[in-house]
Design a protein around this motif. Structure first.
Motif, PDB file in Angstrom:
ATOM      1  N   MET A 151       0.887  -1.169   0.000  1.00 47.94           N
ATOM      2  CA  MET A 151       0.000   0.000   0.000  1.00 47.94           C
ATOM      3  C   MET A 151       0.920   1.212   0.000  1.00 47.94           C
ATOM      4  SD  MET A 151       0.315   1.569   3.187  1.00 47.94           S
ATOM      5  CE  MET A 151      -1.248   2.417   3.297  1.00 47.94           C
ATOM      6  N   ARG A 152       0.350   2.360  -0.326  1.00 45.64           N
ATOM      7  CA  ARG A 152       1.152   3.584  -0.216  1.00 45.64           C
ATOM      8  C   ARG A 152       0.253   4.731   0.214  1.00 45.64           C
ATOM      9  NH1 ARG A 152      -0.217   5.791  -5.101  1.00 45.64           N
ATOM     10  NH2 ARG A 152      -0.818   4.194  -6.594  1.00 45.64           N
ATOM     11  N   TYR A 153       0.880   5.682   0.872  1.00 50.00           N
ATOM     12  CA  TYR A 153       0.142   6.843   1.359  1.00 50.00           C
ATOM     13  C   TYR A 153       0.300   7.999   0.379  1.00 50.00           C
ATOM     14  CZ  TYR A 153      -0.005   4.398   5.862  1.00 50.00           C
ATOM     15  OH  TYR A 153      -0.226   3.490   6.858  1.00 50.00           O
ATOM     16  N   ASP A 154      -0.799   8.711   0.133  1.00 51.70           N
ATOM     17  CA  ASP A 154      -0.707   9.952  -0.636  1.00 51.70           C
ATOM     18  C   ASP A 154      -0.042  11.006   0.236  1.00 51.70           C
ATOM     19  OD1 ASP A 154      -2.115   8.590  -2.524  1.00 51.70           O
ATOM     20  OD2 ASP A 154      -3.990   9.718  -2.268  1.00 51.70           O
ATOM     21  N   GLU A 155       0.658  11.899  -0.406  1.00 47.74           N
ATOM     22  CA  GLU A 155       1.296  12.975   0.359  1.00 47.74           C
ATOM     23  C   GLU A 155       0.246  13.920   0.914  1.00 47.74           C
ATOM     24  OE1 GLU A 155       4.634  15.015  -1.252  1.00 47.74           O
ATOM     25  OE2 GLU A 155       5.534  13.161  -2.025  1.00 47.74           O
ATOM     26  N   GLY A 156       0.522  14.420   2.115  1.00 50.64           N
ATOM     27  CA  GLY A 156      -0.365  15.416   2.705  1.00 50.64           C
ATOM     28  C   GLY A 156      -1.638  14.848   3.295  1.00 50.64           C
TER      29      GLY A 156
END
Lengths: 485, 485
Positions: B210-215
């Motif tokens: 998984m990855r997190y969006d910035e901000g």
């Protein structure tokens, strides 16, 4: 009321020709109206599945002595009451074994890195020291092989590998799980692993009961996943393999539990009892949906539907939800003791404990003439594919203590070919039970229960077991009778 | 030496009619002797499976940054050397995410008792506070549904349920796993669960990237077993359900790792490179036998077998065992950067990353005329059922950074229909790989690798990707191309 049907001459001769047949009874056939009502309701109302959801999703695992088991007893009592079926609790002292933390790993060597192993302690096992137990593994395929290895077993963890691939192999492999630890300990082993008794695996361990022989060292015992048994087998081909085993399980003092007993009184011969059984306890993993929530749901629904018949069947239908089938059989033994005085009037006993699968037919353990008595009454199950008397014995762990009293056994055989995919594992959950198949088996159980309570004659009692036969209590517990291949 | 074979007039017209075909090359067919040698050896020597056993049983899991990954890199280097294939290591900085202790449970209520949940943190997830995170669950089926629910998501754990039942559904469902946490966090969710992307389950969770969006707030994210997603769904039908989630995972500083690169120099055009790739890393559960140990074994064996040909094929065959496919794609990106100057001479790239299953045929991502170039050379794979060019794109996560350089892609499609039974789970172990099927796919890869290196012409390069296309790096990582249904 059952309606008298014309009987063919051939069938009549079959019945009268049956040796040792009971005293002739007025020959009648089943009532089409009752068949419609029982089978129609079981197939269309979805009540058994809803009950199974309450038991599995609402309560979950219910190992003997646990809070889940107590909650299940109260739930069963409330449910029978809600169904308008008379119910009471009969006390049973049950063992209380608790799992605790557990883990195992292959110790790394110059040939391979360390590997975690997917294991589960067997029910009844002692724990290891807190720091774990580390020893070389020795692999065997049978109990006999341990003795043959002699000194080589000393100080080792014995891995009982085997080749169970289909449900029919379960009976053979179960002895390794049940007796393997003591057999290994007699040769000086310090621990025992058994390949899970499973017909499918996604690195899943399957627990189950074991017991220690008296006078033999009690060594820790666990089931290992099929994959990990195969890993150990492959690694052992290259040289010595060490395993570290940590089991936090222990046995606490016995706990108070109950058999839940419910009944629908017979209209003509209330003293004659047809027993429909299942076991309310489960292992502590999964939610016991197939084992034996499905059986519980079937016999509860049979009681509910038969209880609504006006008039009631000729004989009493008694449903028993046994305590502690999985790791002690205390419920089955307690029932046989508490009801010793009326076992001569138990005209049939049936236990559903092979999963909530589609019904295949009816089995009997009765004297000669039994099949001829019930066969003509099974026709309403033809469209479900379950209207025939099949070869093979009927039985059930919880009713096995009724064998000395020569109680006839009846079974509704189900298609257990996929039972051991999930049996005694985390995967035995509601989603594995097909509502259609459960409804069909419930219909078969309700109908067979009715037949046994209504058919004019009673099943001839089977022969007394030979004196040298093993005591029923010594039979591997938790052992259903899978369908013949 | 490849032998010139007579070519039918029809085939000749097909080749010459191909639009934008490369400059005409002397038309030859493949050498039957080479076909016998490569395919015969792959099918009879069992070398790929033995290598796979070393990697899975000997080393085991090999998540980026772990000791297992380092051991795998050294093993791969030693193995190429033992095979007499030139090998070197190319440095890659990889993320280092570690799992830690993890657990989850449904909190008991008056409607149901507590239930343990089978979960696994998603790779890249942040952990929860040590005491865990407890919140009500809200169930959705899509990313869009989260936005539609608006305020209702606030403070909740979002369960992304879905209906993946077959391998072909993976691509669709993977977006929920990869992007779900940030989409949920944007609406104020405090945690995220995704139903495991699995086509079989025995209460088994399947992890993945998984990855997190910035901000956007980084919320803990885990996969839950199919059974437990269904349990939550059923319980939610009765009212609010709370879940307690404890994840001990964390991301440590980047670690040093390597792409393992090996090659067999071409005899005529050594500067022209045929890249055969697979990824050496795996998840931290299971032993990455199908994902992607099988691919590694296939391309290593292709190098070994092609490396023994005298003379060598016309072009260079380069095998790349990529680092960090599963949770970062750093190896694929590093290769594209390090070799930017020679990508114009990469005449084909192939990645095996869909399991060690039987081969079904060959796919292409090339300009017009590509199929006509290779099709006549695939005949030796006919008896394995893999001698045809199939519809559908070739690709692979690690070679996706080569798309801007318009490197033609070739695939050996395998029957991945059961891949997602075990993918990213504890059950991805050696026993799941059929030695016969692995040998067949290995034969196909070795042969296709040879064909690409020997066929007189080169594949026409595909069109440049449109400028607005998402960057390759943004593609869901760990996403193979399952076989079309």
């Amino acid at each position: 009321m059952p309606t008298a049907l014309p009987l063919s001459a051939a069938l009549l001769s079959l019945l009268t020709a049956a040796p040792k047949a009971p005293a002739p009874a007025p020959v009648t056939g089943p009532s089409p109206q009752v068949a419609e009502r029982l089978i129609g309701a079981a197939l269309t109302e979805g009540h058994a599945y809803a009950r199974l959801a309450e038991l599995t999703d609402g309560i979950g695992p219910r190992l003997s002595g646990s809070e889940g088991e107590q909650a299940a007893v109260q739930w069963a009592k409330r449910s029978f009451e809600a169904d308008g079926v008379k119910v009471w609790l009969e006390p049973v002292k049950v063992p209380r074994w608790v799992r605790g933390e557990e883990s195992a790993r292959v110790v790394g060597s110059e040939r391979h890195r360390a590997h975690p192993l997917s294991i589960m302690a067997l029910g009844g096992s002692v724990g290891t020291p807190a720091e774990g137990l580390t020893a070389e593994v020795i692999e065997v395929r049978s109990l006999e092989e341990v003795a043959a290895l002699g000194e080589k077993v000393k100080g080792k963890i014995v891995l009982f590998n085997h080749s169970m691939t289909v449900a029919a192999d379960y009976g053979k492999a179960a002895g390794l799980r049940t007796r393997g630890a003591s057999v290994a300990a007699k040769s000086g082993a310090v621990g025992m692993l058994v390949r899970s008794l499973a017909t499918a695996s996604l690195r899943s361990a399957h627990t189950g009961a074991m017991r220690y022989d008296e006078g033999v060292a009690q060594i820790p015992a666990a089931a290992v996943s099929v994959e990990d048994a195969e890993l150990l087998h492959r690694l052992l081909a290259g040289g010595p393999v060490k395993v570290e085993l940590k089991l936090g399980c222990q046995t606490l003092p016995d706990a108070d539990s109950f058999n839940v007993v419910a009944e629908v009184k017979g209209r003509e011969k209330p003293q004659e009892v047809v027993l429909l059984g299942a076991h309310l306890d489960s292992w502590d993993v999964g939610t016991g949906a197939h084992d034996d929530g499905a059986g519980v749901a079937m016999v509860m629904e049979a009681a509910r539907l038969i209880g609504k018949l006006k008039p009631a069947p000729r004989r009493t239908v008694r449903v028993v939800l046994f305590a502690n089938e999985e790791n002690g059989l205390r419920g089955g033994k307690a029932y046989a003791e508490a009801h010793a005085g009326e076992l001569a009037n138990h005209v049939a006993a049936l236990e559903m404990d092979a999963g909530g699968f589609k019904p295949l037919g009816v089995t009997l353990r009765a004297g000669p003439g039994g099949a001829e008595l019930v066969a003509p009454w099974l026709k309403p199950l033809d469209a479900l594919g379950a209207g025939s008397v099949l070869q093979g014995d009927a039985g059930g762990a919880d009713i096995s203590p009724l064998i000395p009293a020569r109680v006839p056994f009846v079974g509704v055989r189900v298609d257990s070919s996929r039972y051991f995919d999930v049996h005694h594992s985390w995967a035995d959950t509601l989603d594995k039970v097909d509502p259609k198949e459960l409804a069909q088996s419930t219909a078969a159980v309700a109908w067979v229960g009715y037949v046994l309570a209504e058919v004019p004659g009673v099943l001839p009692r089977p022969e007394a077991p030979p004196a040298e036969a093993p005591k029923p209590a010594a039979a591997p517990v938790g052992t259903p009778k899978p369908a013949a291949p």
